[in-house]
Structures are given as structure tokens and as C-alpha cells.
Design an enzyme around this catalytic site. Structure first.
Site, mmCIF file in Angstrom:
data_model
loop_
_atom_site.group_PDB
_atom_site.id
_atom_site.type_symbol
_atom_site.label_atom_id
_atom_site.label_comp_id
_atom_site.label_asym_id
_atom_site.label_seq_id
_atom_site.Cartn_x
_atom_site.Cartn_y
_atom_site.Cartn_z
ATOM 1 N N ASP A 194 0.860 -1.189 0.000
ATOM 2 C CA ASP A 194 0.000 0.000 0.000
ATOM 3 C C ASP A 194 0.897 1.240 0.000
ATOM 4 O O ASP A 194 0.760 2.122 0.841
ATOM 5 C CB ASP A 194 -0.918 -0.005 1.225
ATOM 6 C CG ASP A 194 -1.996 1.073 1.149
ATOM 7 O OD1 ASP A 194 -2.185 1.658 0.063
ATOM 8 O OD2 ASP A 194 -2.631 1.349 2.181
ATOM 9 N N LEU A 195 1.805 1.298 -0.968
ATOM 10 C CA LEU A 195 2.845 2.320 -0.975
ATOM 11 C C LEU A 195 2.355 3.599 -1.665
ATOM 12 O O LEU A 195 2.955 4.086 -2.622
ATOM 13 C CB LEU A 195 4.112 1.786 -1.656
ATOM 14 C CG LEU A 195 5.429 2.505 -1.313
ATOM 15 C CD1 LEU A 195 5.717 2.439 0.173
ATOM 16 C CD2 LEU A 195 6.577 1.901 -2.114
#
Length: 324
Positions: A228-229
Site C-alpha cells: 500500500d505504498l
């Protein structure tokens, strides 16, 4: 600390949270830097989105007894409600699934904090209470919505290179889960079963194309993937007018997988210019990045329908002719 004062501050911030279009009084940060939930008898099916404001003063009184209320911030993400203090953060899970993930979150962060080779700080678990709560250290910095400095893209490329190196570490490979080989096939089946009836005909055709591209992806498990960058989970400090990467937070989805997934998140959050600069440091992954990026809205919608979050569901299916 005066309890009445705490309650008043918290109530004002909660009102700002509820009124804010992006769900945050001080910027959207889901699971910012870590968290803690106040002791409860489990988390019911409605989560704790409608929690009583008195719950947060309990947390404040236990973990921030000497902190002035104005130095605290209340923020709401898709899965957590968090209280941010000067040196630590407390998190209230908003759904049963978020509560169930807290123990794994602590384990992953202990592992990552012990690596020492990522080049940026990650939150350290300070106290773990199973599914009830988790206290983590606060990582310095704030998210940035845009990155105009080329050196910022170089820093992101360095982070991805460090995650790739970590993926070759035997201890890491033994501890982290591996992205399942049938992940995209199962995702495709879930989207058809749970979302297709909510789409228009054209929306289903679009989804079919995107799902076909995802299912055709090779099974790559060479790197540690954050999962979830996006910009909200990458923290920066401005030094001499330039952004310096200071930390990465919210490692709930970390696993061994395809680094193209993190690249896709960077592209979705920062745009194609940043993606191009980061790709200049990476192997040829452009096609995989595009295919993964094409699933993000469907991933959001699937989480929304499963968590009963109408806002997330509607936003995720906005381009698919969402029909309530």
C-alpha cells in the site's frame, strides 16, 4: 490532564473528521505510524466508526498522560481511527478485519525494524495487546501529495531496491507470507461474484479487460512488497527546501511478491512522471505496473463492499457505472 478538556478537544476533532470530505481532520492517514485500541469486548460487525468520544480520552490518559490535548491529532482512515501524539500513535480498528490484523502487523514491523537495511525508519512496536491494541513509535515526517524534486524519486528507487534486497534474506523469506500464485484468479472470481451486479454493462466490460490483464501476470515473489505504498504512507522531512525520505508506515499488507505492485501504487499516487523516474532505476516492469494499477479501483470497491463502507464502494466503482 483535565478529562473535560480532553473530551472537548477530542469531540471537536471527531466533528472535523466526520465533516472532512477525505475523512481526516489533519489529512488522510490510515493506520498512521502504528496504533492502539482501547480495551473492548471484541469488535462488533459495525466496527468502532461510531465510537463514543470518551474512548479516546481513556487511551490518551493511559499513553499520553502528560501531553497537552492540542498536541494530539485524531485521524480516520479506511480501517483505523488513530490518535497521533509526539512520540507514538494509537489506533482504533474500525472493522473486525482491521482488529484481526493487528497481531500480524506487530510481527511484520518487528521483523522490518530488525533488518536495518531499508534505509528509512519504520514504526517499532512498543506494546502489543493482540487484537485489542497495538502501540507503535511515531516515525518523523509528513506525507507529500506531489514530488517535484528528482532526488525524491531517486530516494523512492532506493527504497524499492532495499526491499528487493530484503526479499533475498532467508530470515525474511521464512517470516513473511508469500503472495499466493492464484491471487489474481481468486481476485477476479471475487470481483465477478461480489461487484458485477453493481456495475453497468459497460462497467463490466471494462472490469473484464482489467481482470484479464491481472490474471495473465506472472507469479513473482522476489521482493518484500509494502502492499500500500501510496503517498499517505510515505513520510518526508523538508531539509534546506528539499524533501528527504524519513520513513514508511502502514505495513499491514507486507508480503513477498512483485515489486511492480509498489511501483503501481507510486504511479497511482504521484503520477506518471515520478513513475518514469523510478522505472529508470528498475528492470522492465512497465507492463506489470500497468496491469496491477488497473485493479486498484476494483480492490477498493471489493474492500468497501466487504466492510460495509458505502463511500469506499461508490468511489471504487465510480468508473464502472455503479448502481446502488
Amino acid at each position: 490532564m483535565d478529562e473535560v478538556e480532553v473530551v472537548q478537544v477530542v469531540q471537536r476533532q471527531l466533528q472535523q473528521v466526520e465533516a472532512s470530505p477525505d475523512g481526516a481532520a489533519h489529512g488522510e492517514v490510515d493506520g498512521l505510524l502504528g496504533g492502539v485500541s482501547c480495551p473492548r469486548q471484541g469488535v462488533d460487525a459495525e466496527g468502532v466508526a461510531k465510537m463514543n468520544a470518551m474512548d479516546i480520552p481513556y487511551v490518551v490518559g493511559r499513553w499520553f498522560p502528560d501531553v497537552a490535548p492540542e498536541r494530539l491529532a485524531v485521524r480516520r482512515g479506511q480501517f483505523h481511527l488513530v490518535v497521533v501524539g509526539p512520540d507514538r500513535v494509537v489506533c482504533l480498528p474500525r472493522t473486525p478485519a482491521a482488529a484481526a490484523r493487528l497481531p500480524r502487523r506487530a510481527d511484520v514491523l518487528r521483523l522490518l525494524a530488525g533488518l536495518g537495511g531499508l534505509g528509512v525508519p519504520v514504526p517499532r512496536p512498543l506494546e502489543s495487546g493482540g487484537e485489542e491494541y497495538l502501540v507503535l513509535s511515531r516515525v518523523p515526517g509528513e506525507p507529500l501529495e506531489t514530488l517535484a524534486d528528482a532526488r525524491a524519486a531517486d530516494a523512492l528507487a532506493g527504497l524499492l531496491a532495499a526491499l528487493a534486497r530484503a526479499g533475498a534474506d532467508e530470515g525474511v523469506r521464512a517470516a513473511l507470507p508469500v503472495t499466493p500464485q492464484d491471487r489474481w484468479r481468486r481476485f477476479s472470481a471475487d470481483v465477478r461474484a461480489e461487484l458485477f451486479l453493481l456495475m453497468s454493462g459497460d462497467g463490466r466490460l471494462r472490469a473484464e479487460r482489467e481482470l484479464a490483464a491481472a490474471v495473465a501476470l506472472p507469479h513473482v515473489t522476489t521482493a518484500v512488497v509494502h502492499g500500500d505504498l501510496g503517498p499517505e504512507n510515505i513520510l518526508w522531512e523538508v531539509v534546506d527546501g528539499r524533501p528527504r525520505l524519513s520513513g514508511v508506515i502502514d505495513w499491514d499488507e507486507a508480503a513477498l511478491g512483485d515489486p511492480a505492485e509498489d511501483l503501481a501504487a507510486l504511479a497511482a499516487g504521484f503520477g506518471d512522471d515520478v513513475l518514469g523516474r523510478v522505472l529508470a532505476h528498475a528492470d522492465d516492469m512497465e507492463g506489470r505496473v500497468a496491469a496491477i494499477r488497473g485493479t486498484f479501483a476494483l480492490q477498493q470497491a471489493l474492500s468497501g463492499v466487504r466492510d460495509g463502507d458505502e463511500e469506499e464502494l461508490a468511489d471504487g466503482l465510480a468508473a464502472y457505472g455503479y448502481r446502488r
